[in-house]
Design an enzyme around this catalytic site. Structure first.
Site, PDB file in Angstrom:
ATOM      1  N   HIS A 155     -34.313  32.624   9.497  1.00 44.06           N
ATOM      2  CA  HIS A 155     -35.955  33.610   8.763  1.00 44.06           C
ATOM      3  C   HIS A 155     -37.208  33.205   8.478  1.00 44.06           C
ATOM      4  CE1 HIS A 155     -36.666  36.757   6.262  1.00 44.06           C
ATOM      5  NE2 HIS A 155     -36.944  36.507   5.205  1.00 44.06           N
TER       6      HIS A 155
ATOM      7  N   CYS B  59     -37.765  40.403  10.911  1.00 48.95           N
ATOM      8  CA  CYS B  59     -38.090  39.508  10.245  1.00 48.95           C
ATOM      9  C   CYS B  59     -39.739  38.782  11.010  1.00 48.95           C
ATOM     10  CB  CYS B  59     -38.196  38.329   9.263  1.00 48.95           C
ATOM     11  SG  CYS B  59     -37.029  37.381  10.312  1.00 48.95           S
TER      12      CYS B  59
END
Length: 544
Positions: free
Chosen positions: A498, A207
């Site tokens: 994240h 990510c």
């Protein structure tokens, strides 16, 4: 034709005789052209055929060589001396030359129109751009044969000037013609258009890479560079990161809606930045700097300055990365005894800004801490702003007795102060909010909310006399104004988290990119986000 010339001889200006003495063959060609008959044409302007008889080709070549492109210094001098309006004597006013006789006339003042009406000479050539104008059709016309002669003579002129083929017009390849033929409708870009929005598959803790790719693919000048096929690869294409980025831009703007799988990009990043190899979670800021560095090294051949001129950025490199992202950071070290100043300028791709911790006092506090707006930022009571972080970054810092520096004026080690300011602003400014704190005693994430604006004025942080007055002349003001176009966020802790990003697609349309999922976002969603990397571009790049 010669008789007509003699009748008009005493009414024309001296430069006309100069033209005649230099190019006697022009009159012969003009005379042959005037005796042509008019016949129809299956397409385009039918009046061109009246000109295209006998020796019209050498006649047209002479005009392009001597009066339009003028490749050599001698022909340019002749053009400057000869090409003036035969009615008013002006050099400007869109000068045109009659294709049937030696006559130059202003297009703006319609002197060439009067000549065409009186002599019934229907065609004239623009001496600046080389276009052919028909006075019967009242428009510039296209003829394949004439266009071919114009291009050939233009290339010859460029070669004489040492320009080469660099600025030659785009000629579609057979493959491109086939694509245009099978896709006749042009894609219309509307405010609801989603071209350029595409999700990216997470290949296992990637990510951090996906959010940076989203920011780069929506950087205006970088997008224009890659979509115009400007990269000239000097490496093996399977090892060039710039080639892969070029392909990535093509994928993003192809109109496909399915998420893209960036496995080749990940492989090349691992190959050229080995400290990022592996499936562990990496830092998005570290990936950004590594990616820019590899792109910089791989696209050094894509320079745009001519004749080896020095690049106008502190890295002294003309590659597209340095043209867009490189700025100059000025460091002024001032001796506390003699007040002598030592100045250095270093290149930067981003600015890393310190943040206040939950229990750490932060200087300076925002003006009007009880509310208000500074630099477009909304201030809640006691809230920290991006402007605060920049003020802290550019404030004078006392180095102390333990960090004495040898003064060139005193010739001894003295205490000093150091101040950082912006000497040259990049086209795209990236601000890195230092949310991850690493020290011998402490490893943590700083979650302090930092307010950042949609529009940013960098005037107070410049290393110029304008910074102290906070005023810029109108012509310079546009160069220090920035608009937000991408925000990278980190959710979670230092150990696990994240990355996501917000991307601006149009002027006020924002989208949240969460790996393969893209959803519409509001401006409030963007401004309320935590913020880790903030991407701004200069406002003169705004596209309506």
């Amino acid at each position: 034709c010669n008789g007509a010339w003699l009748q008009r001889k005493q009414h024309t200006l001296q430069p006309t005789y100069y033209v005649m003495s230099l190019y006697p063959q022009i009159m012969f060609c003009f005379g042959r052209a005037r005796r042509s008959s008019r016949c129809g044409s299956p397409a385009g302007c039918s009046h061109v055929n009246a000109y295209k008889v006998d020796n019209w080709r050498p006649n047209l070549r002479v005009i392009y060589q001597c009066f339009v492109w003028s490749g050599s210094a001698e022909t340019r001098r002749r053009k400057a001396k000869s090409c003036i309006c035969h009615m008013c004597g002006a050099h400007l006013n869109r000068l045109h030359s009659c294709l049937y006789c030696v006559f130059f006339g202003c297009f703006t003042k319609k002197h060439i129109h009067e000549h065409a009406k009186n002599k019934r000479h229907n065609l004239a050539i623009d001496l600046l751009y080389g276009g052919i104008y028909c006075f019967v059709c009242q428009d510039y016309i296209y003829d394949k044969d004439m266009e071919q002669i114009a291009k050939e003579e233009q290339r010859k002129a460029w070669k004489l000037q040492g320009v080469g083929e660099k600025y030659s017009t785009w000629e579609p390849t057979k493959r491109e013609l086939d694509l245009l033929r099978h896709n006749p409708k042009r894609r219309k870009m509307t405010t609801n258009c989603t071209i350029g929005l595409r999700g990216l598959i997470n290949l296992g803790n990637t990510c951090f890479m996906n959010c940076i790719v989203q920011a780069l693919t929506h950087t205006p000048l970088l997008r224009d560079f890659f979509l115009s096929d400007r990269h000239k690869c000097e490496m093996q294409s399977n090892s060039c990161l710039v080639c892969e980025m070029s392909q990535l831009f093509q994928e993003f703007y192809s109109g496909h809606r399915s998420p893209h799988i960036p496995f080749r990009l990940l492989h090349l990043v691992w190959t050229h930045a080995r400290h990022l190899a592996g499936y562990e979670q990496q830092d998005a800021h570290e990936f950004l700097i590594a990616a820019l560095d590899v792109l910089h090294r791989h696209c050094k051949g894509d320079t745009t300055n001519d004749n080896g001129k020095k690049a106008n950025n502190p890295n002294h490199c003309n590659c597209i990365i340095d043209q867009i992202f490189t700025g100059g950071l000025q460091s002024d070290v001032t001796c506390q005894v003699c007040h002598g100043v030592s100045t250095t300028i270093d290149p930067f791709w981003d600015i890393s800004l310190d943040l206040p911790g939950s229990s750490t006092p932060f200087w300076p506090l925002s003006p009007g801490g009880d509310g208000g707006t500074v630099n477009g930022e909304s201030h809640l009571s006691g809230a920290t702003t991006l402007t605060d972080c920049l003020r802290r970054f550019t404030r004078p810092e006392h180095l102390g007795s333990s960090a004495k520096i040898k003064c060139g004026g005193c010739h001894s080690y003295q205490e000093s102060t150091k101040q950082l300011t912006m000497k040259k602003l990049p086209i795209v400014a990236c601000f890195h909010l230092k949310r991850f704190e690493h020290s011998a005693k402490l490893r943590r994430k700083i979650t302090t909310y930092v307010s950042f604006p949609l529009e940013l004025d960098m005037t107070p942080f410049m290393a110029s006399r304008w910074a102290s007055t906070n005023y810029l002349p109108p012509g310079l003001y546009v160069l220090v104004r920035y608009a937000l176009f991408a925000v990278v966020n980190h959710q979670g802790t230092l150990e696990s988290g994240h990355y996501t990003s917000f991307i601006r697609q149009h002027k006020d349309q924002w989208f949240k990119c969460d790996d393969a999922i893209i959803t519409k976002a509001s401006i409030k969603d963007v401004l309320d986000s935590e913020g880790y990397l903030l991407f701004y571009h200069k406002q003169f790049l705004e596209y309506e």
